[in-house]
Design an enzyme around this catalytic site. Sequence first.
Site, mmCIF file in Angstrom:
data_model
loop_
_atom_site.group_PDB
_atom_site.id
_atom_site.type_symbol
_atom_site.label_atom_id
_atom_site.label_comp_id
_atom_site.label_asym_id
_atom_site.label_seq_id
_atom_site.Cartn_x
_atom_site.Cartn_y
_atom_site.Cartn_z
ATOM 1 N N LYS A 155 -10.160 -15.435 1.674
ATOM 2 C CA LYS A 155 -9.951 -16.521 1.193
ATOM 3 C C LYS A 155 -11.696 -17.044 0.431
ATOM 4 C CE LYS A 155 -11.837 -20.411 1.104
ATOM 5 N NZ LYS A 155 -12.854 -20.612 0.183
ATOM 6 N N SER B 229 -21.608 -22.780 5.149
ATOM 7 C CA SER B 229 -23.283 -23.335 5.979
ATOM 8 C C SER B 229 -22.877 -23.854 6.712
ATOM 9 C CB SER B 229 -23.285 -24.697 3.978
ATOM 10 O OG SER B 229 -21.384 -25.117 4.893
ATOM 11 N N THR B 230 -24.615 -23.962 7.226
ATOM 12 C CA THR B 230 -24.426 -24.556 8.500
ATOM 13 C C THR B 230 -23.125 -25.754 8.970
ATOM 14 O OG1 THR B 230 -26.459 -23.767 9.707
ATOM 15 C CG2 THR B 230 -25.652 -25.727 10.461
ATOM 16 N N ALA C 293 -20.611 -26.451 7.332
ATOM 17 C CA ALA C 293 -19.012 -25.881 7.120
ATOM 18 C C ALA C 293 -18.664 -25.221 8.664
ATOM 19 C CB ALA C 293 -18.701 -24.851 5.944
ATOM 20 N N GLU D 227 -21.460 -17.031 10.673
ATOM 21 C CA GLU D 227 -23.040 -16.272 9.808
ATOM 22 C C GLU D 227 -23.353 -17.554 9.341
ATOM 23 O OE1 GLU D 227 -24.392 -13.664 11.314
ATOM 24 O OE2 GLU D 227 -22.366 -12.198 11.042
ATOM 25 N N CYS E 38 -29.701 -15.659 2.439
ATOM 26 C CA CYS E 38 -29.327 -16.231 4.090
ATOM 27 C C CYS E 38 -30.546 -15.982 5.030
ATOM 28 C CB CYS E 38 -28.179 -16.068 4.677
ATOM 29 S SG CYS E 38 -27.730 -14.463 5.011
ATOM 30 N N GLU F 11 -32.798 -25.635 4.595
ATOM 31 C CA GLU F 11 -32.885 -24.559 3.815
ATOM 32 C C GLU F 11 -32.449 -24.568 2.304
ATOM 33 O OE1 GLU F 11 -28.677 -22.386 4.385
ATOM 34 O OE2 GLU F 11 -29.139 -20.510 3.963
#
Length: 499
Positions: free
Chosen positions: A184, A237-238, A240, A258, A292, A391
């Site tokens: 996806k 993202s952290t 999600a 990740e 990242c 971030e």
Amino acid sequence: MSQQQEAIEQDALFIGGEWTAPQGGGRIAVVSPSSEQQVGSVAEAGAADADAAVAAARAAFAARGGWASWEAARRADALDAFADAYERRAGEFARRVSLQNGMPIAIASRIEAGIPLAVYRYYAALARALPAVERRAGVLGGSIDVRRHPVGVVAAIVPWNFPQTLTAFKLAPALAAGCAIVLKPSPETVLDALLLADCARDAGLPDGVLNIVPGGRELGACLVAHPGVDKVAFTGSTAAGRSIAEVCGRLLRPVTLELGGKSAAIVLDDAELEGAVEQLFGATLLNNGQTCFLSTRVLAPRARYDEVVELLAALARGLTVGDALDPQTEVGPLATSVQRERVRGYVERGRADGARLVAGGGVPAGRECGWFLEPTVFADVRNDDAIAREEIFGPVLAVIPYDGEDEAVALANDSPYGLGGTVWTRDLERGAAVAARMQTGTVGLNAFLLDPAAPFGGVKASGLGRELGPEGLAAYQHVQSIHGVAETTSTAAGQTASV
Ligand code: NAD
């Protein structure tokens, strides 16, 4: 240029080896961040399409004599053929990525065209080299066969910032292991993802081994919880990642995450930065700051603080900002207007918290169309300021002074994240010793580099598990021990023999 090119349209999804009509009527429009013009659109997959894609992957995985049961060397040949097919289209992959997410074409032509190839070929070679079965002498007598089986159907969910590289980090080891995949892509970068279907066909992957379903977070969530999925591989993202981890925890479903980062560059007192400007750019501002692992907190020794601030400010001011498809461009637009507003919000926050703006901070002159932002450097930042802790995911650097190596390491480690990092020094042994004290997944000395053989991933809020290297292959395998396979005379722990 992007605007003059014909729009790229795709009305079907790639499911079970066929271009298949979607079951819903949704479409995803792709807009160039350089021009704000629509450059293409694709059919959007819904829940029924996710069901079909997972069913196709399950059928391919379970087929008797099929992909999962092929000899590893045969799968490796297919993976090499996939790499060849990717190489033939490498320029088009780079162009589409640049068109959609604003990555400067010079960078896309190196990274998005080149790294996936290296990763596909690395895992083909690894699949050939690693024995499928390892015989061990049991400590309590007898012998044990340790077998590695493919984990099953993988839902691979990727972000927009390095869409092909981050897809290859999942696809290559999953294919090498014998898994079937539902990919996806992020809605911002669907046009490059669909090109992978042509690579799958060229490489002769059996139908259903790779399925591609464009969609947003709802579709992602549907795949994460889908009963036909055996493993989730996620980059994003952290926030999600946390919600995906919760679902996978409840289902006891293996997951690789990740996530975000806020890495530190430790500039040691003997660093030679003048000659390392290109490496500094790659480690701190690559891809418009939307990478990242970037070392966006620059820790400078107090005695050299002004010099480091001035060097970074000069670097930021000297970069060529422009249309992503212009080969001269070093910094393109941010990927979406929402992303640019987020980053501008952080610039305001930095000012409000008392940091000193020494470069950038605004929209570059003449760049009112497109989601551009000047490369920005803040000095006199405290490590607990929002711009040093959160971030930003844009071209914004925070320079923080330190006194002594211990304080530098403490500041680097005082972060919710732990993904990347760099150490800048003339003394590589000293640099490696400082790197080893950093609580983070990957550290570069005098540059930040990724390598297919080097495990990549984070600690703390930067994620769980590793991609790349043999560790990245192990993440797509489950391990089975079969006892009593043969009598042995040796009982020494750890003695192994390949069969
Ligand atoms: P995002 O988390 O919003 O989206 C990433 C992908 O996940 C997209 O495909 C999205 O549709 C999907 N998604 C979002 N929420 C989901 C959910 N709840 N369930 C399932 N799927 C979901 O991230 P983004 O804004 O696209 O990407 C930027 C983020 O990615 C940054 O935080 C960046 O640090 C991170 N990132 C991490 C790495 C790494 O290797 N650690 C690499 C690149 C980017």
